[in-house]
Design an enzyme around this catalytic site. Sequence first.
Site, PDB file in Angstrom:
ATOM      1  N   PHE A 116      -0.856   8.501 -20.856  1.00 13.98           N
ATOM      2  CA  PHE A 116      -0.864   7.431 -19.861  1.00 13.98           C
ATOM      3  C   PHE A 116      -1.716   6.300 -20.401  1.00 13.98           C
ATOM      4  CE2 PHE A 116       0.163   6.783 -15.339  1.00 13.98           C
ATOM      5  CZ  PHE A 116       1.185   7.704 -15.197  1.00 13.98           C
ATOM      6  N   GLN A 236      -5.484  -4.585  -8.782  1.00 13.68           N
ATOM      7  CA  GLN A 236      -4.660  -4.300  -9.949  1.00 13.68           C
ATOM      8  C   GLN A 236      -3.187  -4.644  -9.727  1.00 13.68           C
ATOM      9  OE1 GLN A 236      -3.648  -0.031 -11.299  1.00 13.68           O
ATOM     10  NE2 GLN A 236      -5.072  -0.830 -12.803  1.00 13.68           N
ATOM     11  N   HIS A 238       0.283  -3.838 -11.212  1.00 11.15           N
ATOM     12  CA  HIS A 238       0.907  -2.868 -12.112  1.00 11.15           C
ATOM     13  C   HIS A 238       2.008  -3.574 -12.876  1.00 11.15           C
ATOM     14  CE1 HIS A 238       3.061   0.626 -13.530  1.00 11.15           C
ATOM     15  NE2 HIS A 238       2.143   1.433 -13.035  1.00 11.15           N
ATOM     16  N   LEU A 248       7.620   0.724  -7.462  1.00  8.95           N
ATOM     17  CA  LEU A 248       6.977   1.076  -8.720  1.00  8.95           C
ATOM     18  C   LEU A 248       7.869   1.880  -9.660  1.00  8.95           C
ATOM     19  CD1 LEU A 248       4.045   0.768  -9.839  1.00  8.95           C
ATOM     20  CD2 LEU A 248       3.852   3.202  -9.427  1.00  8.95           C
ATOM     21  N   GLU A 251       4.121   4.361 -14.893  1.00 16.09           N
ATOM     22  CA  GLU A 251       3.682   4.223 -16.270  1.00 16.09           C
ATOM     23  C   GLU A 251       4.105   5.446 -17.089  1.00 16.09           C
ATOM     24  OE1 GLU A 251      -0.289   2.683 -16.131  1.00 16.09           O
ATOM     25  OE2 GLU A 251      -0.770   3.849 -17.897  1.00 16.09           O
ATOM     26  N   HIS A 369      -0.635  -3.587  -6.786  1.00 13.81           N
ATOM     27  CA  HIS A 369      -0.573  -2.127  -6.787  1.00 13.81           C
ATOM     28  C   HIS A 369      -1.794  -1.423  -6.202  1.00 13.81           C
ATOM     29  CE1 HIS A 369       0.777   1.764  -8.027  1.00 13.81           C
ATOM     30  NE2 HIS A 369      -0.221   1.945  -8.867  1.00 13.81           N
ATOM     31  N   ARG A 411      -8.489  -0.052 -12.815  1.00 13.04           N
ATOM     32  CA  ARG A 411      -8.349   1.409 -12.778  1.00 13.04           C
ATOM     33  C   ARG A 411      -7.366   1.894 -13.829  1.00 13.04           C
ATOM     34  NH1 ARG A 411      -4.563   4.926 -10.599  1.00 13.04           N
ATOM     35  NH2 ARG A 411      -3.502   3.420  -9.259  1.00 13.04           N
TER      36      ARG A 411
HETATM   37  C1  LIG Z   1       4.009   3.748  -5.673  1.00 15.94           C
HETATM   38  C2  LIG Z   1       2.651   4.250  -6.081  1.00 15.94           C
HETATM   39  C3  LIG Z   1       2.530   5.148  -7.134  1.00 15.94           C
HETATM   40  C4  LIG Z   1       1.264   5.613  -7.512  1.00 15.94           C
HETATM   41  N1  LIG Z   1       1.161   6.502  -8.552  1.00 15.94           N
HETATM   42  C5  LIG Z   1      -0.060   7.006  -8.879  1.00 15.94           C
HETATM   43  C6  LIG Z   1      -0.199   8.006  -9.894  1.00 15.94           C
HETATM   44  O1  LIG Z   1       0.766   8.481 -10.476  1.00 15.94           O
HETATM   45  N2  LIG Z   1      -1.442   8.450 -10.195  1.00 15.94           N
HETATM   46  C7  LIG Z   1      -2.548   7.986  -9.551  1.00 15.94           C
HETATM   47  O2  LIG Z   1      -3.652   8.428  -9.853  1.00 15.94           O
HETATM   48  N3  LIG Z   1      -2.436   7.033  -8.578  1.00 15.94           N
HETATM   49  C8  LIG Z   1      -1.223   6.562  -8.230  1.00 15.94           C
HETATM   50  N4  LIG Z   1      -1.125   5.616  -7.235  1.00 15.94           N
HETATM   51  C9  LIG Z   1      -2.304   5.267  -6.464  1.00 15.94           C
HETATM   52  C10 LIG Z   1      -2.595   6.354  -5.463  1.00 15.94           C
HETATM   53  O3  LIG Z   1      -1.415   7.025  -5.112  1.00 15.94           O
HETATM   54  C11 LIG Z   1      -3.226   5.804  -4.194  1.00 15.94           C
HETATM   55  O4  LIG Z   1      -4.334   5.030  -4.540  1.00 15.94           O
HETATM   56  C12 LIG Z   1      -3.678   6.947  -3.326  1.00 15.94           C
HETATM   57  O5  LIG Z   1      -2.624   7.837  -3.071  1.00 15.94           O
HETATM   58  C13 LIG Z   1      -4.297   6.492  -2.014  1.00 15.94           C
HETATM   59  O6  LIG Z   1      -4.633   7.670  -1.306  1.00 15.94           O
HETATM   60  P1  LIG Z   1      -5.498   7.616  -0.007  1.00 15.94           P
HETATM   61  O7  LIG Z   1      -5.686   9.030   0.437  1.00 15.94           O
HETATM   62  O8  LIG Z   1      -6.693   6.798  -0.225  1.00 15.94           O
HETATM   63  O9  LIG Z   1      -4.566   6.821   1.003  1.00 15.94           O
HETATM   64  P2  LIG Z   1      -3.056   7.109   1.541  1.00 15.94           P
HETATM   65  O10 LIG Z   1      -2.396   8.221   0.843  1.00 15.94           O
HETATM   66  O11 LIG Z   1      -2.340   5.846   1.649  1.00 15.94           O
HETATM   67  O12 LIG Z   1      -3.358   7.555   2.996  1.00 15.94           O
HETATM   68  C14 LIG Z   1      -3.886   6.641   3.946  1.00 15.94           C
HETATM   69  C15 LIG Z   1      -3.912   7.354   5.241  1.00 15.94           C
HETATM   70  O13 LIG Z   1      -4.635   6.586   6.174  1.00 15.94           O
HETATM   71  C16 LIG Z   1      -3.944   6.552   7.388  1.00 15.94           C
HETATM   72  N5  LIG Z   1      -4.357   5.315   8.076  1.00 15.94           N
HETATM   73  C17 LIG Z   1      -4.437   4.055   7.583  1.00 15.94           C
HETATM   74  N6  LIG Z   1      -4.899   3.221   8.535  1.00 15.94           N
HETATM   75  C18 LIG Z   1      -5.120   3.979   9.634  1.00 15.94           C
HETATM   76  C19 LIG Z   1      -5.596   3.697  10.933  1.00 15.94           C
HETATM   77  N7  LIG Z   1      -5.916   2.465  11.308  1.00 15.94           N
HETATM   78  N8  LIG Z   1      -5.686   4.721  11.817  1.00 15.94           N
HETATM   79  C20 LIG Z   1      -5.321   5.997  11.469  1.00 15.94           C
HETATM   80  N9  LIG Z   1      -4.873   6.299  10.243  1.00 15.94           N
HETATM   81  C21 LIG Z   1      -4.790   5.307   9.341  1.00 15.94           C
HETATM   82  C22 LIG Z   1      -2.482   6.636   7.037  1.00 15.94           C
HETATM   83  O14 LIG Z   1      -1.752   7.188   8.096  1.00 15.94           O
HETATM   84  C23 LIG Z   1      -2.532   7.604   5.839  1.00 15.94           C
HETATM   85  O15 LIG Z   1      -2.474   8.934   6.286  1.00 15.94           O
HETATM   86  C24 LIG Z   1       0.125   5.156  -6.832  1.00 15.94           C
HETATM   87  C25 LIG Z   1       0.251   4.253  -5.776  1.00 15.94           C
HETATM   88  C26 LIG Z   1       1.508   3.798  -5.411  1.00 15.94           C
HETATM   89  C27 LIG Z   1       1.592   2.796  -4.295  1.00 15.94           C
END
Ligand SMILES: Cc1cc2nc3c(=O)[nH]c(=O)nc-3n(C[C@H](O)[C@H](O)[C@H](O)COP(=O)(O)OP(=O)(O)OC[C@H]3O[C@@H](n4cnc5c(N)ncnc54)[C@H](O)[C@@H]3O)c2cc1C
Length: 596
Positions: A116, A236, A238, A248, A251, A369, A411
């Site tokens: 990666f 960032q 992407h 997306l 990568e 991203h 990142r």
């Molecule tokens: C398309 C894509 C591909 C990616 N691929 C990778 C990868 O291969 N490897 C990697 O390391 N990273 C990757 N990333 C980045 C990574 O996936 C994210 O940064 C990460 O999953 C975020 O996780 P999180 O638990 O912080 O938030 P999320 O998984 O987004 O969860 C947020 C949670 O908060 C809740 N929420 C939000 N606001 C409220 C509110 N006001 N009240 C109640 N609940 C709320 C939502 O319901 C959800 O459950 C990718 C990101 C994207 C967008």
Amino acid sequence: MITHQFEVLVVGAGGAGLMAGLYASRAAKTAIITKLYPTRSHTGTAQGGIGAALGSQEEDHPEWHTYDTVKGSDYLGDQDAIEFMCNEAVPAVYELEHMGLPFDRTPDGKISQRPFGGHTNNVTGKPVRRACHAADRTGHMILQTLYQQCIKNNVTFFDEFQAVDLLMVNGAAAGVVAIELATGEMHVFHAKAVIFATGGHGRIWEITSNAYAFTGDGPSMVMRRGLPLEDMEFFQFHPTGIYKLGILITEGVRGEGGVLINGKGERFMPKYAPHVKDLASRDVVSRAIYTEIREGRGVNGQNYVYLDARPESIMKYAAEDGRTNPDGTPYKITAEELLKKLPDIVDFNRVYLGIDPMTQMMPIQPTAHYTMGGIPTNKFGEVVIDDKNTVHPGLYAAGECACVSVHGANRLGTNSLLDLIVFGKHAGLRAAEYANQADFEKLPDDPTAEARAQFDGLRNGSGKENAFDISREMKKVMFDEVGIYRSGTVMESAIDKVLELKERFKHVRVSDTGKIFNTELLNGWELGNMLDVAELVAVCALNRTESRGGHTREDYPNRDDKNWLKHTLAWSKNGKIEIGYKPVIITKYQPKERVY
Ligand SMILES: Cc1cc2nc3c(=O)[nH]c(=O)nc-3n(C[C@H](O)[C@H](O)[C@H](O)COP(=O)(O)OP(=O)(O)OC[C@H]3O[C@@H](n4cnc5c(N)ncnc54)[C@H](O)[C@@H]3O)c2cc1C
């Protein structure tokens, strides 16, 4: 008004929230509230993998992972936290495996790993296989696995409950106010410890890979309570989003050997990053694409280039680069193998573009991203509120909404899933520990008063303005003027525009007066969050007069360690943004110039 009481309350059920909830629930009565059904969280879209120096297929070490992350962060990451994360990565991935996560395997049964961007063998400088993956559905598998573990551990879930205010009593977090989507009722969640895990805010930009729910709710609620946010200028882009749609393309495609091609049919990354080429850090690749487009080498003069992942091209370029299999034989891949490794990518292209990536090149452009900035925390997920890292009682944050800071100014791919697992776990542990020795604070008579005032504003506005127009204009100005390339005068005008939109937002009136699933009302509230975050991002970006990682100033093209090797802290006070700083923690690695 319905009141609930839990010792630990987690807001968000993505990877970070589920991991925090799982760990907290082992020692304290824990609930998770989430606006989306847990397995619909954005973590489920993560494709490429989770980084850990397992060394399944070739030599690798947590020290190398640490150094790559420090370097990738453009030296703005806090090195104590980075080292902590990279050391914890190895047991964290095995823990997921033991929970049942179906990682892809090598022929001899180890967890399969792929290269990666930015992850290298520190001796040869060549890309190293460090990303552990389950096809291109790694995040989906993480969510499913953790959700099942939480259910098994009797974590209480409140699905489709949207937190709208953070309650604070006597300087400590005391719970949140939330709206139940199905009924429109306000609920008060009274808690001893609150963990925010609400994800990112990529929806403030026009072209983005982020889900609709990424509206920065967590950071905005924290900011409205007078706490600072950290490093919000660093976002960032992407390099490979599907042209116009932003969806997306992982990568991992380049990890498997895909390369970028400009409108003249040339492979251009060796010009910008002679060593790691198409696997340079994301900021470097996004700028390279943008430069190709600006200098007229986009495809058909348009603002996109190609990603070529046809098996015969992959093998041609691999031979040029001298890439080999782990056993030293020339690198080979068949369409069948690619389909197995990247099924979703192939599907996305077929469905959205009618293109078959096995025989055609994919049109791509950079897409907004990931946010490196967020709610400041230490490496245990405790929210910190000043330059001395003073801990705020009872408040925790983890995942994309938090800023530890392990990603600094940029990142590396696969380090976010890792961040969720490692810091989600520690936030959960610390929150439970705190809750076990703290008492419930006494809540005010009407804890919902401030939340109600915000919603009343949306119900009673003059109706002169339309939320959709404001949202569209905000996304456009942020993408065009506070995007990959930035400069002072342009950003000044962007800030004026965002301030104008904030003014106009006061005149929005929501037309749906119902209570059941009133998404118009909630989307209106989210737009208010996005405007607050957009202003903060733009003000911090204007303030930082250097280029570092994902923040590129055309008027200040160089990194300036003398003046800017520091984190930004920004507060919203009486309608104005105030800026302060805190030092970067440097342990082993003194800042060096980045060599690509
Ligand atoms: C398309 C894509 C591909 C990616 N691929 C990778 C990868 O291969 N490897 C990697 O390391 N990273 C990757 N990333 C980045 C990574 O996936 C994210 O940064 C990460 O999953 C975020 O996780 P999180 O638990 O912080 O938030 P999320 O998984 O987004 O969860 C947020 C949670 O908060 C809740 N929420 C939000 N606001 C409220 C509110 N006001 N009240 C109640 N609940 C709320 C939502 O319901 C959800 O459950 C990718 C990101 C994207 C967008």
